[in-house]
Design an enzyme around this catalytic site. Structure first.
Site, PDB file in Angstrom:
ATOM      1  N   HIS A   1       4.210  -9.543  -3.417  1.00 54.79           N
ATOM      2  CA  HIS A   1       5.475  -9.076  -2.532  1.00 54.79           C
ATOM      3  C   HIS A   1       6.003 -10.461  -1.760  1.00 54.79           C
ATOM      4  O   HIS A   1       7.371 -10.526  -1.958  1.00 54.79           O
ATOM      5  CB  HIS A   1       5.287  -7.980  -1.837  1.00 54.79           C
ATOM      6  CG  HIS A   1       4.830  -6.486  -2.506  1.00 54.79           C
ATOM      7  ND1 HIS A   1       5.754  -5.601  -2.262  1.00 54.79           N
ATOM      8  CD2 HIS A   1       3.968  -6.433  -3.484  1.00 54.79           C
ATOM      9  CE1 HIS A   1       5.007  -4.653  -3.193  1.00 54.79           C
ATOM     10  NE2 HIS A   1       3.805  -4.921  -3.731  1.00 54.79           N
TER      11      HIS A   1
ATOM     12  N   ASP B   1      10.655  -5.326   2.389  1.00 54.84           N
ATOM     13  CA  ASP B   1       9.837  -4.727   1.429  1.00 54.84           C
ATOM     14  C   ASP B   1       9.831  -3.340   1.700  1.00 54.84           C
ATOM     15  O   ASP B   1       9.749  -2.710   2.639  1.00 54.84           O
ATOM     16  CB  ASP B   1       8.352  -5.243   1.486  1.00 54.84           C
ATOM     17  CG  ASP B   1       7.531  -4.947   0.278  1.00 54.84           C
ATOM     18  OD1 ASP B   1       7.550  -5.848  -0.364  1.00 54.84           O
ATOM     19  OD2 ASP B   1       7.106  -3.811   0.144  1.00 54.84           O
TER      20      ASP B   1
ATOM     21  N   GLN C   1      -0.219 -21.262 -10.885  1.00 54.88           N
ATOM     22  CA  GLN C   1       0.318 -20.515 -11.997  1.00 54.88           C
ATOM     23  C   GLN C   1       1.439 -21.034 -12.643  1.00 54.88           C
ATOM     24  O   GLN C   1       1.621 -21.150 -13.877  1.00 54.88           O
ATOM     25  CB  GLN C   1       0.413 -19.054 -11.617  1.00 54.88           C
ATOM     26  CG  GLN C   1       0.736 -18.133 -13.046  1.00 54.88           C
ATOM     27  CD  GLN C   1       0.087 -16.636 -12.712  1.00 54.88           C
ATOM     28  OE1 GLN C   1      -1.005 -16.529 -12.581  1.00 54.88           O
ATOM     29  NE2 GLN C   1       0.870 -15.798 -12.939  1.00 54.88           N
TER      30      GLN C   1
ATOM     31  N   HIS D   1      -3.086  -9.257 -15.908  1.00 53.78           N
ATOM     32  CA  HIS D   1      -3.562  -8.011 -15.240  1.00 53.78           C
ATOM     33  C   HIS D   1      -2.113  -7.198 -15.617  1.00 53.78           C
ATOM     34  O   HIS D   1      -2.085  -6.042 -15.001  1.00 53.78           O
ATOM     35  CB  HIS D   1      -4.005  -7.959 -14.132  1.00 53.78           C
ATOM     36  CG  HIS D   1      -3.059  -8.310 -13.066  1.00 53.78           C
ATOM     37  ND1 HIS D   1      -2.356  -9.410 -13.154  1.00 53.78           N
ATOM     38  CD2 HIS D   1      -2.799  -7.776 -11.568  1.00 53.78           C
ATOM     39  CE1 HIS D   1      -1.712  -9.689 -12.038  1.00 53.78           C
ATOM     40  NE2 HIS D   1      -1.994  -8.591 -11.159  1.00 53.78           N
TER      41      HIS D   1
ATOM     42  N   TRP E   1       4.090  -7.509 -12.218  1.00 51.23           N
ATOM     43  CA  TRP E   1       5.107  -7.920 -12.652  1.00 51.23           C
ATOM     44  C   TRP E   1       5.528  -9.361 -12.482  1.00 51.23           C
ATOM     45  O   TRP E   1       6.119  -9.856 -13.306  1.00 51.23           O
ATOM     46  CB  TRP E   1       6.305  -6.946 -12.105  1.00 51.23           C
ATOM     47  CG  TRP E   1       7.702  -7.658 -12.845  1.00 51.23           C
ATOM     48  CD1 TRP E   1       8.653  -7.521 -11.984  1.00 51.23           C
ATOM     49  CD2 TRP E   1       8.027  -7.343 -13.995  1.00 51.23           C
ATOM     50  NE1 TRP E   1       9.760  -7.917 -12.727  1.00 51.23           N
ATOM     51  CE2 TRP E   1       9.354  -7.667 -14.137  1.00 51.23           C
ATOM     52  CE3 TRP E   1       7.275  -7.107 -15.103  1.00 51.23           C
ATOM     53  CZ2 TRP E   1       9.996  -7.800 -15.165  1.00 51.23           C
ATOM     54  CZ3 TRP E   1       8.018  -7.285 -16.258  1.00 51.23           C
ATOM     55  CH2 TRP E   1       9.285  -7.557 -16.423  1.00 51.23           C
ATOM     56  N   ASN E   2       5.196 -10.054 -11.458  1.00 49.68           N
ATOM     57  CA  ASN E   2       5.447 -11.490 -11.300  1.00 49.68           C
ATOM     58  C   ASN E   2       4.904 -12.219 -12.292  1.00 49.68           C
ATOM     59  O   ASN E   2       5.557 -13.185 -12.887  1.00 49.68           O
ATOM     60  CB  ASN E   2       4.920 -11.876  -9.733  1.00 49.68           C
ATOM     61  CG  ASN E   2       5.460 -11.127  -8.825  1.00 49.68           C
ATOM     62  OD1 ASN E   2       6.660 -11.348  -8.547  1.00 49.68           O
ATOM     63  ND2 ASN E   2       4.824 -10.200  -7.868  1.00 49.68           N
ATOM     64  N   SER E   3       3.538 -11.869 -12.763  1.00 50.19           N
ATOM     65  CA  SER E   3       2.894 -12.666 -13.591  1.00 50.19           C
ATOM     66  C   SER E   3       3.703 -12.650 -14.874  1.00 50.19           C
ATOM     67  O   SER E   3       3.945 -13.532 -15.547  1.00 50.19           O
ATOM     68  CB  SER E   3       1.337 -12.237 -13.846  1.00 50.19           C
ATOM     69  OG  SER E   3       0.791 -12.604 -12.588  1.00 50.19           O
TER      70      SER E   3
ATOM     71  N   GLU F   1       6.712 -14.533 -15.018  1.00 55.04           N
ATOM     72  CA  GLU F   1       6.809 -15.955 -15.227  1.00 55.04           C
ATOM     73  C   GLU F   1       6.251 -16.536 -16.279  1.00 55.04           C
ATOM     74  O   GLU F   1       6.637 -17.522 -17.002  1.00 55.04           O
ATOM     75  CB  GLU F   1       5.179 -16.160 -13.985  1.00 55.04           C
ATOM     76  CG  GLU F   1       5.893 -16.186 -12.743  1.00 55.04           C
ATOM     77  CD  GLU F   1       4.953 -16.013 -11.518  1.00 55.04           C
ATOM     78  OE1 GLU F   1       3.807 -16.113 -11.697  1.00 55.04           O
ATOM     79  OE2 GLU F   1       5.184 -15.454 -10.541  1.00 55.04           O
TER      80      GLU F   1
ATOM     81  N   GLN G   1       1.078  -1.147 -13.444  1.00 52.51           N
ATOM     82  CA  GLN G   1       0.718  -2.079 -14.712  1.00 52.51           C
ATOM     83  C   GLN G   1       0.599  -1.549 -16.042  1.00 52.51           C
ATOM     84  O   GLN G   1       0.864  -2.374 -16.938  1.00 52.51           O
ATOM     85  CB  GLN G   1      -0.464  -2.794 -14.210  1.00 52.51           C
ATOM     86  CG  GLN G   1      -0.390  -3.801 -12.819  1.00 52.51           C
ATOM     87  CD  GLN G   1      -1.552  -4.242 -12.321  1.00 52.51           C
ATOM     88  OE1 GLN G   1      -2.633  -4.012 -12.726  1.00 52.51           O
ATOM     89  NE2 GLN G   1      -1.498  -5.054 -11.116  1.00 52.51           N
TER      90      GLN G   1
HETATM   91  N1  UDP Z   1      -0.641 -16.345  -8.446  1.00 51.47           N
HETATM   92  C1  UDP Z   1      -0.929 -17.708  -8.298  1.00 51.47           C
HETATM   93  N2  UDP Z   1      -2.227 -18.117  -8.520  1.00 51.47           N
HETATM   94  C2  UDP Z   1      -3.222 -17.375  -8.682  1.00 51.47           C
HETATM   95  C3  UDP Z   1      -2.988 -15.986  -8.599  1.00 51.47           C
HETATM   96  C4  UDP Z   1      -1.823 -15.562  -8.568  1.00 51.47           C
HETATM   97  O1  UDP Z   1       0.188 -18.392  -8.409  1.00 51.47           O
HETATM   98  O2  UDP Z   1      -4.438 -17.829  -8.504  1.00 51.47           O
HETATM   99  C5  UDP Z   1       0.527 -15.782  -8.217  1.00 51.47           C
HETATM  100  C6  UDP Z   1       1.368 -15.502  -9.351  1.00 51.47           C
HETATM  101  O3  UDP Z   1       1.969 -16.684 -10.016  1.00 51.47           O
HETATM  102  C7  UDP Z   1       2.449 -14.374  -9.144  1.00 51.47           C
HETATM  103  C8  UDP Z   1       1.575 -13.749  -7.641  1.00 51.47           C
HETATM  104  O4  UDP Z   1       0.708 -14.564  -7.356  1.00 51.47           O
HETATM  105  O5  UDP Z   1       3.568 -14.907  -8.605  1.00 51.47           O
HETATM  106  C9  UDP Z   1       0.848 -12.413  -8.402  1.00 51.47           C
HETATM  107  O6  UDP Z   1       1.775 -11.443  -8.395  1.00 51.47           O
HETATM  108  P1  UDP Z   1       1.572 -10.175  -9.808  1.00 51.47           P
HETATM  109  O7  UDP Z   1       2.596  -9.441  -9.449  1.00 51.47           O
HETATM  110  O8  UDP Z   1       1.487 -10.865 -10.848  1.00 51.47           O
HETATM  111  O9  UDP Z   1       0.260  -9.290  -9.330  1.00 51.47           O
HETATM  112  P2  UDP Z   1      -0.462  -8.974  -8.013  1.00 51.47           P
HETATM  113  O10 UDP Z   1      -1.076 -10.110  -7.334  1.00 51.47           O
HETATM  114  O11 UDP Z   1       0.593  -8.642  -7.106  1.00 51.47           O
HETATM  115  O12 UDP Z   1      -1.417  -7.973  -8.446  1.00 51.47           O
END
Ligand code: UDP
Length: 490
Positions: free
Chosen positions: A21, A126, A354, A369, A372-374, A377, A394
């Protein structure tokens, strides 16, 4: 780009202490400032450094972004010193205390607003920060919420909430989410906490979030219209037009130095990481990373590790098990896994850069996993995915990736593993399941890759001047300016 009038607007940005977030909320702050808005980010000491340093360059270049750093009273809430973020916590049982710590900021934020000569024109908060809704109401400031989810998820939640279809089915029965453009089949056991809380009953918080969201002026979505057009249009209709898809947010970082800083200090040196990737063939590497807060059981991680080994292709595995790290490290060491795979495997212990990794041409697949961010990306990088959803929304994201966008292969997970309940679930996906999905993705990937690359091009267009996301942000700012004018007149 910024007109005088735009400069006049002041937005207060209130992120939530969870990387998934916080990271995109910081991106929103940067984009707003790029559009000429003056931005104040409500922050706490450790988070300012951890998440804020990525903005140093932008601030130095003249963007109007300030951090209002407030003290965080760890001890009062029973939190270890310096813990301001969900992934810093010793375990998930501290999450409630963390939220209480955040709620204690309300009074300080309100004191700050009271002292301002002119109240902020908008609060971007948020959606889990319920108190921000009260503050917005008290000072009559329009509040735009952000919850890090896409329009597909919002529509799944909306239709489930309206239809209650999940109430009359058994945990492992499949049902169709009604009223969506695609035939989305799910099991109750795959639904997020709101509809499937298992043994824990916390529907009260979910309901408060729902009400607070409904009271907000509008919603920011980290997505772009071209990615999920029908869902975006429908969500907009449901929310009376007040939805602004302004993503992909991660695309606001172009250079590697910024990318490597995003979210945390990288556990691997940038050059070391790039050298390793440069030495691999284009599209040959599978990158496995399970986000920031999942705490997969060591026995389950072993299954993933063995699959990465059995696939006989280069891989990067981001190893993170929080308080269970010792156990997985012991296995890695005693089993000789790292030694056996050292010619083609790179283990990143802790935080991976990442964005930098995904955007390297050597990456051919992303085992995710389904945060949504992942996923977004991965889409920006044009990389197809192996999907292994764990918790929250997810499983919806998996459906979007595998079925709607057709850029992914599922490992076949069947149930949500709620945060903090990983031990109960044990091993749910076997090494053969991972191996099969990775091999399908990497060996039969041309169609999926082609589609992923097309989407990545659309993503880039969306954020350019005149693109849908760029335009949406401009319109939101315009909308808030109109609100401000109305207030000034009355
Ligand atoms: N991320 C990263 N390096 C890591 C783990 C996570 O840069 O080793 C970043 C990833 O790029 C993303 C965020 O952390 O922007 C994780 O958000 P996501 O929604 O994918 O999953 P959450 O961590 O909320 O389950």
């Amino acid at each position: 780009m910024a007109s005088q009038e735009q400069n006049h607007l002041h937005f207060l940005v209130i992120p939530l202490g969870s990387p998934g977030h916080y990271i995109p909320t910081i991106d929103i702050a940067k984009l707003l400032a790029q559009h000429g808005v003056q931005v104040t980010i409500i922050s706490t000491p450790v988070n300012t450094i951890r998440f804020g340093s990525i903005l140093d360059q932008a601030i130095q270049s003249g963007l109007s972004i300030t951090f209002l750093e407030l003290p965080f009273r760890y001890r009062e809430f029973g939190l270890p010193e310096g813990c301001e973020c969900l992934d810093d916590l010793p375990n998930f049982s501290y999450a409630k205390a963390l939220m209480e710590g955040y709620a204690s900021l309300q009074i300080l934020v309100e004191q700050h607003i009271e002292k301002l000569e002119r109240k902020p024109d908008c609060i971007v908060s948020d959606s889990f920060m319920l108190w921000a809704g009260e503050t917005a109401k008290k000072f009559q400031i329009p509040r735009v919420i952000f919850d890090g989810m896409n329009c597909f998820t919002q529509m799944c939640n909306h239709m489930l909430y309206l239809s209650k279809v999940y109430e009359n089915v058994g945990d492992s029965d499949t049902f169709v989410v009604p009223g969506l453009p695609d035939c989305i089949e799910l099991k109750k056991s795959q639904l997020p906490f709101t509809f499937n809380s298992g043994s824990r009953h916390n529907s009260d918080f979910s309901e408060k979030v729902r009400i607070s969201e409904a009271e907000a002026y509008g919603v920011f979505v980290n997505s772009f219209r071209e990615l999920e057009q029908e869902y975006a249009d429908e969500y907009k209709r449901v929310k009376g037009d007040k939805v602004w898809c302004i993503g992909p947010l991660s695309l606001c970082y172009k250079d590697a130095t910024e990318q490597v800083q995003r979210g945390n200090k990288s556990s691997i040196n940038k050059n070391e990481c790039l050298e390793w990737l440069d030495s691999r063939e284009t599209g040959s590497v599978i990158y496995a990373c399970l986000g920031s807060i999942s705490r997969v059981e060591p026995d389950q991680l072993v299954e993933l590790a063995l699959a990465l080994e059995a696939c006989k292709m280069p891989f990067i595995w981001v190893v993170r098990a929080g308080h269970k790290s010792e156990k997985i490290e012991k296995w890695i060491d005693e089993n000789g896994f790292e030694e056996r795979t050292k010619d083609r495997g790179l283990l990143i212990r802790g935080w991976a850069p990442q964005l930098l990794v995904l955007s390297h041409p050597a990456i051919g697949g992303f085992l995710t996993h389904c945060g949504w961010n992942s996923i977004l990306e991965g889409i920006c990088a044009g990389v197809p995915m192996v999907t292994w959803p764990q918790f929250q929304e997810q499983f919806y994201n998996e459906k979007l990736v595998v079925q709607v966008l057709r850029i992914g292969v599922s490992v076949g997970a069947q149930n949500v593993v709620h945060l903090g309940e990983e031990e109960k679930s044990g091993v749910v996906v076997k090494s053969e399941d991972f191996k099969k999905a990775i091999e399908i993705l990497m060996e039969e990937r041309e169609d999926r890759r082609k589609r992923a690359i097309e989407l990545s091009m659309l993503a880039r267009k969306a954020i350019e001047e005149g693109g849908s996301s760029h335009e949406n942000l401009r319109q939101l700012i315009e909308d808030i300016r109109n609100q401000t004018k109305i207030k000034d007149v009355s």
